[in-house]
Design a protein around this motif. Structure first.
Motif, PDB file in Angstrom:
ATOM      1  N   SER A 174       0.846  -1.188   0.000  1.00  0.00           N
ATOM      2  CA  SER A 174       0.000   0.000   0.000  1.00  0.00           C
ATOM      3  C   SER A 174       0.879   1.234   0.000  1.00  0.00           C
ATOM      4  O   SER A 174       2.022   1.203   0.485  1.00  0.00           O
ATOM      5  CB  SER A 174      -0.909   0.027   1.240  1.00  0.00           C
ATOM      6  OG  SER A 174      -1.745  -1.100   1.286  1.00  0.00           O
ATOM      7  N   SER A 233      -3.135   3.998  -2.816  1.00  0.00           N
ATOM      8  CA  SER A 233      -2.787   2.747  -3.498  1.00  0.00           C
ATOM      9  C   SER A 233      -3.552   2.550  -4.798  1.00  0.00           C
ATOM     10  O   SER A 233      -2.986   2.108  -5.806  1.00  0.00           O
ATOM     11  CB  SER A 233      -3.043   1.557  -2.567  1.00  0.00           C
ATOM     12  OG  SER A 233      -2.405   1.738  -1.317  1.00  0.00           O
ATOM     13  N   ASP A 254      -4.520   7.016   1.890  1.00  0.00           N
ATOM     14  CA  ASP A 254      -4.185   5.815   1.110  1.00  0.00           C
ATOM     15  C   ASP A 254      -4.346   6.127  -0.383  1.00  0.00           C
ATOM     16  O   ASP A 254      -5.451   6.410  -0.853  1.00  0.00           O
ATOM     17  CB  ASP A 254      -5.103   4.663   1.518  1.00  0.00           C
ATOM     18  CG  ASP A 254      -4.670   3.325   0.931  1.00  0.00           C
ATOM     19  OD1 ASP A 254      -4.038   3.314  -0.138  1.00  0.00           O
ATOM     20  OD2 ASP A 254      -4.969   2.284   1.539  1.00  0.00           O
ATOM     21  N   TYR A 273       0.922   5.517   0.924  1.00  0.00           N
ATOM     22  CA  TYR A 273       0.261   6.573   1.688  1.00  0.00           C
ATOM     23  C   TYR A 273       0.930   7.914   1.399  1.00  0.00           C
ATOM     24  O   TYR A 273       2.159   8.003   1.345  1.00  0.00           O
ATOM     25  CB  TYR A 273       0.323   6.266   3.192  1.00  0.00           C
ATOM     26  CG  TYR A 273      -0.437   5.020   3.571  1.00  0.00           C
ATOM     27  CD1 TYR A 273      -1.779   5.075   3.929  1.00  0.00           C
ATOM     28  CD2 TYR A 273       0.187   3.767   3.528  1.00  0.00           C
ATOM     29  CE1 TYR A 273      -2.484   3.919   4.246  1.00  0.00           C
ATOM     30  CE2 TYR A 273      -0.508   2.605   3.846  1.00  0.00           C
ATOM     31  CZ  TYR A 273      -1.845   2.695   4.199  1.00  0.00           C
ATOM     32  OH  TYR A 273      -2.539   1.546   4.504  1.00  0.00           O
TER      33      TYR A 273
END
Length: 313
Positions: free
Chosen positions: A44, A54, A52, A46
């Motif tokens: 992921s 992603s 987030d 950030y």
């Protein structure tokens, strides 16, 4: 691994390059700061304000998922031009046209459940170089030791943004701005908040120029107007974001040029501009719009002036 601290360590802007055997020097990438949380099969990303991102960069996440241990990495998401230089403006187009994306990784904060932030930077980078998966989308941000002036001049000749100077023995202080990391810019750039726009003239549509401000204490302070750096698509897209923010309340106290034809907006959108210099009155001379930033809160946008830093050993 306990819950990792994903707040990035921040650097201080300094006024000139320097040589020092206790410091290392890296490319200053012109993109979005991003912390990666990776483990085998999943990763992921950030942003600087812990959003987030992603889904916006799935190919980078897929590349990071090839890592062989749990890890938290620090780096910059960039888009490269034809000469291989990172360009913030190109990154703005990553969602709507093909650009060459790259995640330039320069630090390793956690590995295999262990917190590495208390180890010297030079040790963290040595581990990072070993564990970063080999992939065209991932780039280990190499450094030179000691020769900061040479590194800066090379970056300037290449048309890059500048260099990062880092104390080789520095620890990683999450969420803190420190003088153990310094940025030396080859060109003038500044984050600003949009507080208004002027009416379009002649053949231009949507708006003429953006009215810009920075945070000064508990108020907004006028920083200039940007009327260049837009193509037709950017003008339309930006206008669509500005219209819902229109307000009758003027966000700044200063009187600005063409105020009678200015529409004020609530200070919600953060932009990046390049400019030639600051005037004595605190305005940017010849600001050019580069793009919107979603990785920084408006209240955090202050006038960034280079400081002469007494470096510690």
């Amino acid at each position: 691994m306990s819950e990792p601290d994903l707040r990035p360590m921040l650097a201080t802007l300094t006024d000139k390059p320097f040589d020092d055997p206790d410091w290392i020097f890296e490319t200053k990438w012109d993109g979005f700061r991003a912390i990666a949380v990776a483990k085998p099969g999943h990763a992921s990303l950030y942003s600087r304000n812990l959003i987030d991102i992603s889904r916006k960069y799935p190919t980078v996440c897929e590349a990071l998922s090839a890592i062989k241990q749990q890890a938290v990495l620090d780096g910059e998401l960039v888009a490269l031009d034809a000469e291989g230089r990172s360009r913030f403006q190109l990154l703005q187009n990553a969602g709507r046209e093909a650009v060459r994306l790259l995640y330039c990784v320069f630090d390793l904060l956690y590995l295999g459940g262990k917190d590495l932030r208390g180890k010297p930077l030079i040790e963290r980078k040595a581990l990072l170089e070993k564990v970063l998966p080999k992939n065209p989308l991932l780039h280990y941000s190499a450094h030179v030791a000691g020769d900061g002036i040479k590194a800066f001049n090379k970056a300037k000749r290449a048309g890059e943004e500048g260099v990062m100077a880092k104390l080789a023995s520095s620890l990683y202080h999450s969420g803190m701005r420190t003088r153990d990391w310094l940025k030396v810019k080859a060109s003038q750039e500044q984050e600003v908040v949009i507080v208004g726009f002027t009416a379009p003239r002649k053949s231009r549509k949507y708006f003429g120029a953006l009215v810009l401000a920075v945070r000064e204490g508990n108020r907004w302070e006028y920083a200039g107007r940007a009327g260049t750096g837009f193509d037709a698509q950017t003008l339309r897209a930006l206008h669509e974001k500005l219209v819902p923010l229109v307000t009758d309340k003027k966000p700044i106290a200063e009187k600005v040029p063409d105020e009678a034809h200015t529409t004020w907006v609530r200070p919600k959108l953060v932009a990046e501009v390049k400019f030639t210099e600051w005037t004595k009155g605190g305005e940017m001379r010849h600001p050019v719009f580069l793009g919107l930033r979603t990785d920084k809160k408006p209240a955090d946008v202050i006038r960034e002036l280079p400081k002469h830093i007494e470096r510690r050993k």
